[in-house]
Scaffold this active site. Structure first.
Site, PDB file in Angstrom:
ATOM      1  CD  GLU A 104     -18.213 -32.893 -21.339  1.00 53.28           C
ATOM      2  OE1 GLU A 104     -17.621 -31.831 -21.558  1.00 53.28           O
ATOM      3  OE2 GLU A 104     -19.453 -33.027 -21.439  1.00 53.28           O
ATOM      4  CD  GLU A 143     -20.511 -31.085 -13.220  1.00 50.46           C
ATOM      5  OE1 GLU A 143     -20.100 -30.761 -12.078  1.00 50.46           O
ATOM      6  OE2 GLU A 143     -19.869 -30.882 -14.268  1.00 50.46           O
ATOM      7  CG  ASP A 157     -11.066 -26.478  -9.544  1.00 50.98           C
ATOM      8  OD1 ASP A 157     -10.053 -25.743  -9.642  1.00 50.98           O
ATOM      9  OD2 ASP A 157     -11.903 -26.346  -8.631  1.00 50.98           O
ATOM     10  CG  ASP A 185      -8.208 -21.556 -18.386  1.00 48.63           C
ATOM     11  OD1 ASP A 185      -8.660 -22.620 -17.921  1.00 48.63           O
ATOM     12  OD2 ASP A 185      -7.971 -20.551 -17.683  1.00 48.63           O
ATOM     13  CG  PHE A 242     -15.884 -23.522 -17.639  1.00 48.35           C
ATOM     14  CD1 PHE A 242     -16.058 -22.544 -16.677  1.00 48.35           C
ATOM     15  CD2 PHE A 242     -16.327 -24.799 -17.354  1.00 48.35           C
ATOM     16  CE1 PHE A 242     -16.659 -22.824 -15.462  1.00 48.35           C
ATOM     17  CE2 PHE A 242     -16.932 -25.098 -16.146  1.00 48.35           C
ATOM     18  CZ  PHE A 242     -17.101 -24.106 -15.195  1.00 48.35           C
TER      19      PHE A 242
END
Length: 207
Positions: free
Chosen positions: A40, A65, A115, A151, A185
Site C-alpha cells: 500500500e 508512508e 494527494d 474522491d 480519508f
C-alpha cells in the site's frame, strides 16, 4: 472493522528502517514467513491496511508512508491486533516502488486517496502519473493488480487515462469484498456525501 486482541503486547515495532535506501528490500528482513506480498502506497493512519491484513493472514502487507506520525498509527494498530504479516517503511512512495521493491515480487499495489495536488502547476507532484504504470509493472508479477481509489474526479480521470495508455495493463473491476475495507480519508469523505471512485488494472502476461 473489528481487530483481534493482541496476542503479543510486547511485540516489537513493525516499522522497518532499511540499512540502505539504495538497495531492494529483502522480504526475509520484513516478515517472519514467506507469503505473497501486497503493497500500500500512502497508508495514512493504517485503517485500511491493518483491517485488511487481519482478514488475510496468509498474505504479507507492506505499508509505505512518508509521514512518521501516520506510520506510527499503523504500527500501533497492527501491533494491537497482534499482526505479524504487516511491515511499514518510511520513504517516498514512488521511490520505494521503483527502487526498493524487488522486481516482480508484489502481487498487488494499493493506492488510495493520494494527494490530488489540485493546482495545475502542482500536477507534476502527483503519485499516479504517466510513468506510474511502468514502475508498477516492474514491481508486479504477471497478472499482478493495481487498485486505485480517490474522491477527486479530475485526478481519477488522469489515473485511468495513464493506465489505459499503458501496454502493460488492462482494466478490471474492483472486487466488492475489497471495497468494504475503507481508509480514514474515505470514511470522512463518504460521511460528507463525497463518493469513492474506484479503478483497477491487471498486469498483462506478455509472451
Amino acid at each position: 472493522m473489528t481487530f483481534l486482541p493482541s496476542t503479543s503486547p510486547s511485540q516489537a515495532s513493525l516499522i522497518h528502517v532499511p540499512g540502505n535506501f539504495f538497495e531492494n528490500l529483502r522480504p526475509e528482513d520484513l516478515f517472519p514467513g514467506v507469503q505473497p506480498l501486497e503493497v500500500e502506497l500512502g497508508s495514512g493512519d493504517g485503517s485500511f491496511l491493518a483491517a485488511y491484513a487481519a482478514a488475510w493472514p496468509n498474505v504479507n502487507f507492506l505499508g509505505v508512508e512518508r509521514l512518521l506520525g501516520r506510520l506510527r498509527k499503523l504500527d500501533k494498530k497492527a501491533r494491537r491486533a497482534g499482526l505479524t504479516n504487516v511491515c511499514c517503511v518510511r520513504v517516498e512512495a514512488s521511490y520505494c516502488l521503483e527502487f526498493m521493491i524487488p522486481k516482480s515480487l508484489a502481487r498487488v499495489v494499493h493506492v488510495y486517496f493520494p494527494d490530488p495536488w489540485p493546482k495545475r502547476r502542482h500536477h507534476k507532484n502527483r503519485l499516479v502519473n504517466e510513468r506510474f504504470p511502468e514502475i508498477a509493472a516492474q514491481a508486479l508479477g504477471p497478472g499482478g493488480r493495481v487498485f486505485l481509489r480517490t474522491d477527486d474526479a479530475p485526478y481519477f480521470e488522469q489515473m485511468v487515462a495513464c493506465f489505459e495508455k499503458s501496454p502493460d495493463f488492462g482494466p478490471e473491476q474492483t472486487p466488492e469484498s475489497l471495497k468494504k475495507f475503507v481508509t480514514d480519508f474515505e470514511r470522512g469523505f463518504n460521511a460528507r456525501g463525497i463518493p469513492t471512485r474506484y479503478a483497477a488494472f491487471r498486469k498483462n502476461q506478455h509472451p
